[in-house]
Design an enzyme around this catalytic site. Sequence first.
Site, short mmCIF file in Angstrom:
data_model
loop_
_atom_site.label_atom_id
_atom_site.label_comp_id
_atom_site.label_asym_id
_atom_site.label_seq_id
_atom_site.Cartn_x
_atom_site.Cartn_y
_atom_site.Cartn_z
N ASN A 169 0.83 -1.21 0.00
CA ASN A 169 0.00 0.00 0.00
C ASN A 169 0.87 1.25 0.00
O ASN A 169 2.03 1.21 0.40
CB ASN A 169 -1.03 0.01 1.15
N THR B 168 -7.90 -0.97 -0.55
CA THR B 168 -7.60 -2.33 -0.09
C THR B 168 -7.98 -3.35 -1.17
O THR B 168 -8.92 -3.13 -1.95
CB THR B 168 -8.36 -2.64 1.22
N GLY B 169 -7.20 -4.43 -1.20
CA GLY B 169 -7.59 -5.59 -2.00
C GLY B 169 -7.51 -5.44 -3.50
O GLY B 169 -8.24 -6.13 -4.22
N GLU C 45 -4.25 -1.19 5.97
CA GLU C 45 -3.10 -0.80 6.79
C GLU C 45 -3.04 0.71 7.01
O GLU C 45 -1.99 1.24 7.36
CB GLU C 45 -1.80 -1.26 6.12
N HIS D 52 4.51 0.78 1.70
CA HIS D 52 4.65 -0.53 2.35
C HIS D 52 4.66 -1.60 1.26
O HIS D 52 3.81 -1.59 0.36
CB HIS D 52 3.46 -0.77 3.31
N HIS E 107 6.37 -5.90 0.20
CA HIS E 107 6.89 -7.19 0.69
C HIS E 107 8.02 -7.64 -0.22
O HIS E 107 7.94 -8.72 -0.82
CB HIS E 107 5.78 -8.26 0.69
N HIS F 203 6.61 -10.14 7.88
CA HIS F 203 5.60 -9.44 7.09
C HIS F 203 6.18 -8.72 5.87
O HIS F 203 5.84 -9.05 4.73
CB HIS F 203 4.85 -8.47 8.02
P1 13P Z 1 -4.32 -3.62 1.51
O1 13P Z 1 -4.65 -4.14 0.13
O2 13P Z 1 -5.51 -3.58 2.43
O3 13P Z 1 -3.62 -2.30 1.42
O4 13P Z 1 -3.33 -4.66 2.20
C1 13P Z 1 -2.26 -5.19 1.52
C2 13P Z 1 -1.14 -5.61 2.43
O5 13P Z 1 -0.05 -5.83 1.97
C3 13P Z 1 -1.38 -5.75 3.88
O6 13P Z 1 -0.15 -5.91 4.54
#
Ligand code: 13P
Length: 265
Positions: free
Chosen positions: A30, A45-46, A78, A97, A99, A160
Site C-alpha cells: 500500500n 484495499t484488495g 493498513e 509498504h 513485501h 511481514h
Molecule cells: P491492503 O490491500 O488492504 O492495502 O493490504 C495489503 C497488504 O499488503 C497488507 O499488509
Amino acid sequence: MVNEYEIKKEICDIGKRIYNRGMVASNDGNISVKLNDHEFLCTPTGVSKGFMTPEFICKVDENGNVLQANKGFKPSSEIKMHMRVYKERPDVNSVVHAHPMYATSFAIAGIPLTQPIMPEAVIALGCVPIAEYGTPSTNEIPDAVSKYLQHFDAVLLANHGALAYSDSLLNAYHKMESVEFYAQLLFLSKQLGGPKELSKEQVERLYEIRRKFGMKGKHPADLCPNAKEGKPSCHSCGGCSSGKSASDADLVSEITKKVMKELGL
Ligand code: 13P
C-alpha cells in the site's frame, strides 16, 4: 496548490513499479501521500497495486476516516500504520509498504539489516531494524513501528515486509528500493562466504559526509555527537542537523562518488 489528480497518477505509477519489480505479489502493499494535515490519498484495499488507475485512489483524514472513495473502493487495511507515521513524523509526506523478497526474508528470519557493507546503504539507510510482529490492520503494527520512527526512515516488519517513508512519494519509493537492494546484496554476499564489512572508521567517515551534506530524514548518523562522549543521546534536539535540504538520490550519488574516490575504490 497541489494537483490531486497528478498525485493520484503518480501513486499509480509507483504502484506499477513496486508490482513490476516483484516487491509485492497479488494485491499486496500500500501507498499513501499527505496532501495537508487533514487530507491524505491512499491506495484502496484488495487491489493489485500494479493495475490501478487514478479513480481507485481514496482520500482519508488524519484518523483514516474516508473523505472520498469511489464505489467499490475502501482505503487500505493498513491505513492506521500509515497514519501513525504521519502523526509521529511531521517531515514525512509519503509512506510505502511492500513485501520485497529479500528484505521480507530477513524480516522472517529475524535478522535486521545492520552490517555496513557498501557506502550507499550506509549513507542512505544506516541500518534497518525489525519492528516486532503485529497482526495486519490492527494497532499492533503501528505500535511496534512507533519506537523506530524517530531514528530510522525504513523498518522491516517481522514476518511481514518493509515500510519506508520520506518527504516525497518518489523518495519513499527509492528508500524501499534501497532497502531491498541492501538486503539482496547482504544475502548474496553471505552465500559467497560472508561480507567484508566496512570498518568503524570507514562508517564514521560516511556518517560524517552525510551530516556535512545535511541530508534529510532520520538516520543513525544523526545521533548527537554528545552520545559518543557517554552523555545522553539527543535525537530530538535538532542540534545535529544543519537544516539544509537536498534530494536524497542526487546527494547519495554525489557523496558515493566522493567516498569511493577517498577510499581508493
Ligand atoms: P491492503 O490491500 O488492504 O492495502 O493490504 C495489503 C497488504 O499488503 C497488507 O499488509
